[in-house]
Design an enzyme around this catalytic site. Structure first.
Site, PDB file in Angstrom:
ATOM      1  CE  LYS A 195      19.962  12.514  29.126  1.00  0.00           C
ATOM      2  NZ  LYS A 195      20.785  13.525  29.796  1.00  0.00           N
ATOM      3  CB  THR A 196      24.055   8.181  25.560  1.00  0.00           C
ATOM      4  OG1 THR A 196      23.302   9.361  25.264  1.00  0.00           O
ATOM      5  CG2 THR A 196      24.253   7.393  24.286  1.00  0.00           C
ATOM      6  CD  GLU A 250      20.055   8.896  25.724  1.00  0.00           C
ATOM      7  OE1 GLU A 250      20.113  10.098  26.039  1.00  0.00           O
ATOM      8  OE2 GLU A 250      20.849   8.354  24.939  1.00  0.00           O
TER       9      GLU A 250
END
Length: 486
Positions: free
Chosen positions: A113-114, A157
């Protein structure tokens, strides 16, 4: 009158991103955190008033109070705010207010995600789209972590760990993977987690886009079909034909997988991995778009890049524009991050804390052509208990593994029989006792590890806790040895 927002746990990556954007929007921002940090100092330079430690008096004058998931409900600042009738919001509620009022680009999933959020932010910012960005982690080498943009897109996110991503209604949603993690928040049942992803898919705005990995598509296909074309779908991955389930034994989602004849929309081919550099061809629906280059390692980052490319094209950018700036992205903090070198040995640090992440990170490490030494700190007794056997099978690509004691953030408590020593024994059963060390106190790791290191080794610390400190300690010792040997 300028509205005053107070943030409890302001030094966390997600909270600091929101604080940064609120400051740039003109709000008065105060906050508190248990300890000082570079992030706290940066926020103070930007105008935030930050207290070290928590106290009821810190919320004085606030119009709203925001808290992170790490803050318990008996926190004195939360209690004071409720007593004074000040609205108290979870971090995700504040983020939802920003994202849902724009064309949100929300990145969800168990892994990546990051990094994907950072890639998208870097591409859109570099190409003048001017997005607002709220990443859940800092980026390396001055890549974008948080900013207020004038454009219509908000890149953020979407955290599935506690179900808070269901507060978001994105225009573009990314789902990187669906694996059984954080099940303590889902009654211990994987199907509850899957149901939350299906609800997230239902939140996508009409006319929007779902960018989804091959693995996640196979798990969530029913929910995608039920949307009946309400949004576009782009499936990405490293395999061309979507005809078989992934080979994974630890995600407990096998009953949801099935065969599907759909081909990938975005596919990487001719992938060449060499240390920290990756070069690959991007195919879109069977047609080659051209070559792309990354300066971050691993096949998993090639797959992450496919997601970012798909999003960039969905907002109207051309492939040529995207690849022209993609190799300017240097990765997220604690994602295969260079720490230092000495005595012919290089040291990296990585956030990997799930078996899938461990395997992919160690596979990337092998591409450097060095002997791979992994230092692993498990995080949470609950996760270690659930995935103990899978953790034991995750270190095949390491030549030497050091396992240290479990990092347990509050309110986690020890569980009977769940120990790092037991995990080290399981790892040894798979790769051999001579390739595994158990060092319970991480402060003793440098002394225990250095006699086992040789010239041309790659050391990588791995885990979501504070194991990064070991990487810095090892580098210090290696560089001291370098100097003394001159």
């Amino acid at each position: 009158m300028v509205q005053h927002i107070h943030m409890i746990g302001i030094g966390g990556a997600g909270m600091s991103a929101i604080a940064t954007v609120l400051l740039e929007m003109g709000y008065k921002v105060s906050g508190s955190d248990l300890k000082d940090s570079d992030v706290v100092s940066s926020l103070m330079r930007k105008g935030a008033e930050v207290h070290i430690g928590h106290a009821a008096s810190h919320v004085a004058g606030a119009n709203q109070v925001v808290f992170s998931s790490a803050i318990p409900q008996d926190n004195p600042e939360i209690r004071e705010a409720k007593g004074l009738g000040i609205p108290v919001l979870h971090r995700s509620e504040m983020l939802a207010r920003i994202l849902n009022n724009h064309d949100g680009i929300a990145v969800a999933g168990a892994h990546g995600k990051t990094t994907i959020t950072g890639m998208i932010a870097h591409i859109l910012t570099s190409l003048g789209v001017d997005p607002t960005v709220l990443a859940g982690g800092e980026m390396q080498n001055k890549c974008v972590h948080a900013r207020l943009g004038r454009g219509k897109y908000v890149v953020a996110e979407a955290d599935e760990s506690d179900g808070s991503f269901l507060r978001y209604y994105p225009y573009i949603a990314v789902i990187t993977s669906v694996e059984a993690d954080h099940l303590e928040n889902y009654g211990g049942r994987a199907h509850h987690l899957v149901d939350s992803y299906k609800a997230f898919i239902a939140n996508i705005k009409d006319g929007g886009t779902l960018v989804i990995s091959r693995q996640a598509y196979l798990v969530l296909k029913d929910a995608i079909d039920q949307a009946k074309g309400r949004f576009a779908v782009s499936v990405y991955g490293l395999d061309y034909q979507m005809g078989r389930p992934l080979e994974s034994k630890g995600d407990h989602l096998g009953d949801n997988w099935f065969r599907d004849g759909r081909e990938l929309d975005y596919r990487a081919s001719n992938v060449h991995l060499a240390g920290s550099t990756s070069i690959f061809t991007v195919d879109y629906q069977g047609r080659s778009l051209g070559k792309a280059r990354l300066v971050i390692p691993g096949a998993y980052n090639v797959e992450n890049a496919l997601a970012a490319i798909a999003v960039a094209q969905a907002v109207g950018l051309t492939f040529g524009e995207v690849v022209g700036v993609l190799d300017g992205f240097h990765g997220a903090h604690r994602r295969f991050e260079w720490v230092g070198a000495g005595d012919g040995i290089v040291v990296y640090d990585d956030y990997a804390h799930h078996p899938t992440e461990l395997r992919k990170t160690l596979q990337a490490a092998r591409e450097f052509g060095r002997r791979v030494v992994a230092v692993f700190q498990p995080q949470r007794y609950s996760r270690t208990q659930l995935l103990m056997e899978e953790f034991g099978r995750s270190f095949q690509d390491a030549d030497l593994v050091v396992v240290t004691d479990i990092y347990a953030p509050p309110p986690e408590k020890p569980l009977p029989g769940v120990t790092a020593e037991r995990l080290a024994h399981l790892v040894a059963q798979h790769i051999g006792q001579d390739r595994v060390l158990y060092v319970g106190d991480q402060g003793h790791i440098p002394d225990a590890l250095l006699p086992h290191l040789t010239n041309n080794d790659l050391v990588i610390t791995m885990g979501a806790g504070d194991v990064w400190q070991v990487a810095h300690a090892v580098v210090e010792r290696l560089q001291r040895k370098d100097v003394q040997g001159m």
